[in-house]
Design a protein around this motif. Structure first.
Motif, PDB file in Angstrom:
ATOM      1  N   CYS A   1      -5.413  -2.448   8.355  1.00 24.41           N
ATOM      2  CA  CYS A   1      -5.514  -3.376   7.137  1.00 24.41           C
ATOM      3  C   CYS A   1      -5.508  -4.127   6.356  1.00 24.41           C
ATOM      4  CB  CYS A   1      -3.633  -3.115   6.396  1.00 24.41           C
ATOM      5  SG  CYS A   1      -2.854  -1.575   6.933  1.00 24.41           S
TER       6      CYS A   1
ATOM      7  N   ARG B   1      -0.505  -8.216   4.817  1.00 24.86           N
ATOM      8  CA  ARG B   1      -1.891  -6.817   5.735  1.00 24.86           C
ATOM      9  C   ARG B   1      -2.474  -7.413   5.786  1.00 24.86           C
ATOM     10  NH1 ARG B   1      -3.401  -3.486   0.865  1.00 24.86           N
ATOM     11  NH2 ARG B   1      -5.399  -3.102   1.641  1.00 24.86           N
TER      12      ARG B   1
ATOM     13  N   CYS C   1       1.067  -1.141   0.038  1.00 23.75           N
ATOM     14  CA  CYS C   1       0.030   0.275   0.001  1.00 23.75           C
ATOM     15  C   CYS C   1       0.690   1.256   0.401  1.00 23.75           C
ATOM     16  CB  CYS C   1      -0.730   0.200   0.825  1.00 23.75           C
ATOM     17  SG  CYS C   1      -2.088   1.439   0.816  1.00 23.75           S
TER      18      CYS C   1
ATOM     19  N   CYS D   1      -9.421  -3.174   5.050  1.00 20.59           N
ATOM     20  CA  CYS D   1      -9.322  -2.470   3.853  1.00 20.59           C
ATOM     21  C   CYS D   1      -8.400  -3.046   2.633  1.00 20.59           C
ATOM     22  CB  CYS D   1      -7.701  -1.364   4.496  1.00 20.59           C
ATOM     23  SG  CYS D   1      -7.771  -0.074   2.896  1.00 20.59           S
TER      24      CYS D   1
ATOM     25  N   CYS E   1      -2.380   5.953   8.247  1.00 18.82           N
ATOM     26  CA  CYS E   1      -2.771   6.354   6.702  1.00 18.82           C
ATOM     27  C   CYS E   1      -4.663   7.453   7.089  1.00 18.82           C
ATOM     28  CB  CYS E   1      -3.494   5.591   5.880  1.00 18.82           C
ATOM     29  SG  CYS E   1      -4.405   4.492   7.029  1.00 18.82           S
TER      30      CYS E   1
END
Ligand code: SF4
Length: 278
Positions: free
Chosen positions: A256, A250, A192, A259, A210
């Motif tokens: 994550c 992840r 990512c 996601c 993030c």
């Protein structure tokens, strides 16, 4: 990675305020307030002294986006806040409601601005009128204006204004997953890009991996009031999570793991069809 290094950092989101002046139907805040009242964010503004201390730590030349969950034009010291980052590239996303009231603080100060246009927004006509007036007011001055079209929005009238058009897919109001009708773009490195270079700080100083919607605060590495950005960027937790990303795991990282985003904004529509080759 050298201990005092911010290597890899190329952009950061800083939340001036988590307050908002609009109630968009697809916003995660609505769902949280309705279904998970215990997780409701305590809305407010970032302390200006905290913002100053953050600004001193940000390297020159990187992108500083002055939004996260709230509407940045509501920040009471907007013009001064933007000026703190005169050595960086400044930007924020806005719903545009206060573009005219705050024009003195934005024009000739902010570098670029993205006005979010939402599919089926009852305020769309009013927003368009404000946007046109703002463009007249600013003329050739900065900021460069991007129309960020979320979901099914006809781009024609925004193209006619000469704006950059950024199309975005709608996804689940609870985060960056379940993108409507498409798969997110995955970079060839299989890591990512947001994790690699684009963290976020919320109005309370929480430093996250993030800017994804994270009401359970899974992605928080620590708080900027207790640790420096360099310390958080080089923290053991981030190093451990980076290893998982590099190994294609992840799913081992709390935020994550659910996601679907990979740090590459995913558009919809047909930008490529309108490109004319020489
Ligand atoms: S995978 Fe998603 S949650 Fe994890 S860093 Fe990237 S954007 Fe953020």
């Amino acid at each position: 990675m050298a201990k005092n290094s911010l290597a890899g950092l190329s952009a950061i989101n800083i939340e001036l305020t988590s307050r908002c002046n609009k109630k968009c139907w697809m916003c995660g805040r609505r769902k949280i307030e309705r279904d998970y009242p215990d997780l409701t964010i305590k809305y407010g503004d970032m302390d200006y002294k905290l913002l100053e201390s953050i600004a001193k730590q940000i390297p020159p030349g990187i992108v500083v986006q002055l939004h996260n969950n709230g509407e940045p034009t509501l920040y009471p010291y907007l013009g001064d806040a933007i000026r703190l980052f005169k050595n960086q590239i400044t930007q924020f996303d806005t719903n545009g409601k206060l573009l005219l009231e705050k024009s003195d603080e934005i024009i000739d100060n902010l570098d670029t601005i993205a006005v979010s246009v939402i599919e089926n927004d009852p305020d769309a006509e009013e927003q368009f009128v404000i946007l046109k007036r703002f463009l007249d007011l600013k003329g050739e001055s900065k900021p460069t204006v991007v129309a960020r079209l979320n979901g099914d929005v006809d781009s024609k009238r925004y193209e006619d204004l000469g704006l950059i058009i950024a199309r975005r897919l709608l996804h689940s109001p609870m985060g960056s997953f379940n993108y409507r009708r498409s798969f997110p773009t995955i970079p060839e490195i299989g890591i990512c890009l947001d994790f690699l270079n684009h963290p976020a700080i919320n109005k309370d100083g929480d430093f996250s991996i993030c800017v994804r919607f994270d009401p359970k605060r899974y992605g928080v590495l620590g708080n900027i009031r207790n640790q420096s950005i360099v310390e958080l960027w080089n923290s053991e937790k981030r190093k451990k999570w980076l290893k998982f990303h590099k190994k294609g795991q992840r799913s081992q990282i709390p935020l994550c793991s659910y996601c679907h985003y990979w740090g590459v904004p995913t558009g919809c529509g047909s930008d490529s069809e309108s490109i004319k080759l020489p």
